[in-house]
Design an enzyme around this catalytic site. Structure first.
Site, mmCIF file in Angstrom:
data_model
loop_
_atom_site.group_PDB
_atom_site.id
_atom_site.type_symbol
_atom_site.label_atom_id
_atom_site.label_comp_id
_atom_site.label_asym_id
_atom_site.label_seq_id
_atom_site.Cartn_x
_atom_site.Cartn_y
_atom_site.Cartn_z
ATOM 1 N N SER A 1 -43.112 112.294 35.043
ATOM 2 C CA SER A 1 -43.054 113.306 36.102
ATOM 3 C C SER A 1 -43.135 112.690 37.488
ATOM 4 O O SER A 1 -42.916 113.377 38.484
ATOM 5 C CB SER A 1 -44.221 114.283 35.939
ATOM 6 O OG SER A 1 -45.453 113.621 36.199
ATOM 7 N N GLY A 2 -43.464 111.420 37.557
ATOM 8 C CA GLY A 2 -43.717 110.788 38.843
ATOM 9 C C GLY A 2 -45.169 110.886 39.252
ATOM 10 O O GLY A 2 -45.593 110.297 40.252
ATOM 11 N N GLY A 3 -45.968 111.623 38.477
ATOM 12 C CA GLY A 3 -47.389 111.779 38.773
ATOM 13 C C GLY A 3 -48.223 110.650 38.207
ATOM 14 O O GLY A 3 -47.747 109.782 37.474
ATOM 15 N N VAL A 4 -49.501 110.682 38.540
ATOM 16 C CA VAL A 4 -50.425 109.611 38.151
ATOM 17 C C VAL A 4 -50.555 109.514 36.630
ATOM 18 O O VAL A 4 -50.460 108.426 36.058
ATOM 19 C CB VAL A 4 -51.820 109.854 38.783
ATOM 20 C CG1 VAL A 4 -52.819 108.818 38.290
ATOM 21 C CG2 VAL A 4 -51.726 109.820 40.295
ATOM 22 N N CYS B 1 -81.413 122.860 31.366
ATOM 23 C CA CYS B 1 -81.417 124.293 31.674
ATOM 24 C C CYS B 1 -81.433 125.121 30.379
ATOM 25 O O CYS B 1 -82.438 125.152 29.689
ATOM 26 C CB CYS B 1 -80.249 124.653 32.583
ATOM 27 S SG CYS B 1 -80.487 126.245 33.428
ATOM 28 N N SER C 1 -48.730 110.568 33.909
ATOM 29 C CA SER C 1 -47.607 110.097 33.094
ATOM 30 C C SER C 1 -47.266 108.643 33.425
ATOM 31 O O SER C 1 -46.852 107.883 32.553
ATOM 32 C CB SER C 1 -46.379 110.997 33.270
ATOM 33 O OG SER C 1 -45.851 110.915 34.575
ATOM 34 N N GLU D 1 -77.105 116.806 36.959
ATOM 35 C CA GLU D 1 -75.708 116.393 37.092
ATOM 36 C C GLU D 1 -75.081 116.808 38.421
ATOM 37 O O GLU D 1 -74.020 116.288 38.785
ATOM 38 C CB GLU D 1 -74.871 116.959 35.940
ATOM 39 C CG GLU D 1 -74.669 118.462 35.927
ATOM 40 C CD GLU D 1 -75.773 119.249 35.244
ATOM 41 O OE1 GLU D 1 -75.517 120.391 34.830
ATOM 42 O OE2 GLU D 1 -76.908 118.714 35.134
ATOM 43 N N HIS E 1 -80.746 120.952 37.050
ATOM 44 C CA HIS E 1 -79.461 120.321 36.729
ATOM 45 C C HIS E 1 -79.368 118.938 37.384
ATOM 46 O O HIS E 1 -79.052 118.832 38.574
ATOM 47 C CB HIS E 1 -78.300 121.199 37.214
ATOM 48 C CG HIS E 1 -78.115 122.446 36.426
ATOM 49 N ND1 HIS E 1 -77.344 122.495 35.272
ATOM 50 C CD2 HIS E 1 -78.614 123.695 36.599
ATOM 51 C CE1 HIS E 1 -77.376 123.724 34.781
ATOM 52 N NE2 HIS E 1 -78.129 124.472 35.569
#
Length: 509
Positions: free
Chosen positions: A221-224, A79, A226, A169, A167
């Site tokens: 943090s208990g998240g993915v 583009c 960390s 993508e 585009h």
């Protein structure tokens, strides 16, 4: 060193999508601002120029230095990138007679063009441009067009330089991924060896070399993010990783105890710290969202620093920073790239004299999950919905009190539990409950009530950049509403948010 593709960013909303599509091909790539990219070395096998909100005809149009790239390395302009390769090398770009936004059919004129190997003629592509290439430089050749424009794609004689007006993508370009593969694999010659297993192996080796026998502290943090960072680091430094999990009083119901329990079986050295009262005290009377974020962040640093000081001779602070955080922290000529105040990027306050290590800073969220799976982390942790750093602090609109937290935790717990019970949790990208600073009249039994309103929100998304609301059945919503109103003291009204992003955001604050 890893072979790679460089993507030079001109501020396009689609730049991250280019990188994601290439990573999905197991090819490594990195995004840099067009005016601040590293010196080209032997590991760079090709370069892609992104789209842009600018026109090449603007006086302040971004112009990259391609002196070490064009004619020396494979180069693909998309583009704006394609228009730059025409306009700044002897061609001409003008406002379009027929502006193209959306779907178009690509008519391939030059089937011998390497970019179009295996691509069907008249396939659908996605256009988004108000300018058109009306004249190409002398050694450029048109390779494809559409019904409305002649120059839909071009190549340069004697160079591995290509331009695409569309585009590739985006999802709506049917053969877009194949076109990108033709460029990065066939033309650039990059091996498809960027895999989760290879990343984990290489990263663990690099961490061992970088950290040695030093001690590392990490805020879990208990998240993915960390969690995966912790497991990677633990494999690299073994007994020298110290994890701290702070309960800020703004977690989901029972989350502190459940997350600590889940980490026990993973061999991680985790200390849980209950600091709820400290956070509640600091937040008392504060309603403005950004101020709440800053208070939560400052108190977290204070609590975390006090705990980290109890560990002797710590040299490193590990963070779960991922690649979108890194990209968004770098401005490209003014497009929206402002870092959120609770992102990891940006380092530490001066009084924390620790070196930073970020083992996931090259990965997108979906890649983090794949690496986590390759490390043997269970689905119950890897498949958790995203949860904001300030937690329920930005899901309670207005000021925060322990009673409001209790109400929201109870309502949210019912919503999430019902999603899991009905096999809907994994179909939703993120689900949340919001407590409004609004009371309304209700009737319970024969009594008039004047109580709180909660909003349920659930969205589908790939990466959170765009999102659509999830279409629950009316029966499901009715069941959740009834359970919340009957079981949660203080709520007498439940509503469902049917806004998409954009124009709305996923979170309410």
């Amino acid at each position: 060193m890893q072979n790679k593709i460089l993507i030079l960013d001109f501020g396009s909303q689609y730049t991250q999508l280019i990188a994601r599509k290439i990573r999905e091909l197991n090819v490594y790539c990195e995004i840099y601002p067009y005016n601040n990219f590293p010196k080209i070395d032997s590991n760079v096998k090709g370069v892609i120029l992104s789209g842009s909100p600018f026109s090449v005809r603007d006086k302040k149009a971004p112009v990259p230095d391609l002196s070490d790239i064009k004619g020396k390395l494979p180069l693909l302009g998309i583009c704006y990138g394609a228009q730059h390769l025409a306009h700044n090398f002897g061609g001409e770009v003008a406002p379009s007679e027929h502006r193209e936004y959306g779907r178009a059919n690509l008519k391939i004129n030059d089937a011998s063009c390497k970019l179009f190997k295996g691509i069907k003629n008249n396939s659908q592509v996605w256009m988004s441009h108000a300018d058109t290439v009306v004249k190409l430089p002398d050694n450029y050749v048109i390779t494809a067009g559409t019904e409305n424009i002649n120059t839909g794609a071009f190549r340069v004689n004697g160079e591995e330089t290509y331009g695409l007006q569309f585009h590739p993508e985006v999802y709506h370009s049917v053969f877009g991924k194949e076109i990108l593969k033709n460029f990065v694999v066939d033309i650039c010659g990059v091996s498809q060896d960027w895999t989760p297993d290879a990343f984990a192996e290489t990263t663990i080796s690099e961490l061992k070399s970088k950290i040695g026998n030093d001690k590392v502290v990490l805020g879990l943090s208990g998240g993915v993010d960390s969690t995966v960072a912790a497991v990677l680091l633990n494999k690299a430094v073994e007994g020298n990783l110290y994890c701290i999990f702070v309960d800020n009083g703004l977690l989901r119901k029972n989350e502190f105890e459940e997350v600590l329990k889940s980490y026990k079986g993973m061999g991680l050295n985790v200390k849980g710290v209950n600091a709820s009262e400290k956070f509640y005290s600091a937040l008392r009377g504060i309603s403005e969202p950004e101020e709440k974020r800053k208070v939560i962040g400052n108190v977290f640093i204070e609590v975390f620093d006090n705990e980290a000081k109890r560990i002797k001779n710590v040299k490193w602070l590990a963070q779960g920073t991922i690649y979108p955080d890194v990209i968004e922290s770098v401005s490209v000529k003014g497009p929206s790239a402002t870092i959120k105040s609770h992102h990891n990027v940006g380092g530490l306050p001066d009084f924390m004299k620790l070196k930073i290590v970020e083992p996931l800073r090259l990965l997108f969220k979906d890649e983090v999950r794949r690496v986590g799976a390759s490390l043997g982390i269970g689905k119950e942790l890897l498949d958790r919905h995203p949860f904001p750093g300030p937690g329920l602090g930005i899901r309670i609109l207005g000021d925060i009190t322990p009673e409001k937290v209790r109400i929201l935790q109870d309502a949210d717990d019912i919503f999430i539990s019902e999603l899991k019970k009905n096999n809907l949790y994994d179909k939703v990208w993120q689900a949340l409950t919001v407590l409004l600073p609004v009371k309304s009249v209700g009737v319970m039994g024969d009594e008039r009530t004047y109580e709180n309103t909660v909003v349920l929100r659930a969205v589908t998304s790939v990466d959170g950049m765009t999102a659509d609301w999830f279409h629950f059945s009316h029966e499901f919503l009715a069941e959740v509403s009834n359970k919340i109103i009957n079981r949660v003291r203080g709520i007498n009204r439940v509503v469902y948010d049917i806004s998409s992003k954009p124009p709305a955001t996923i979170e309410w604050e």
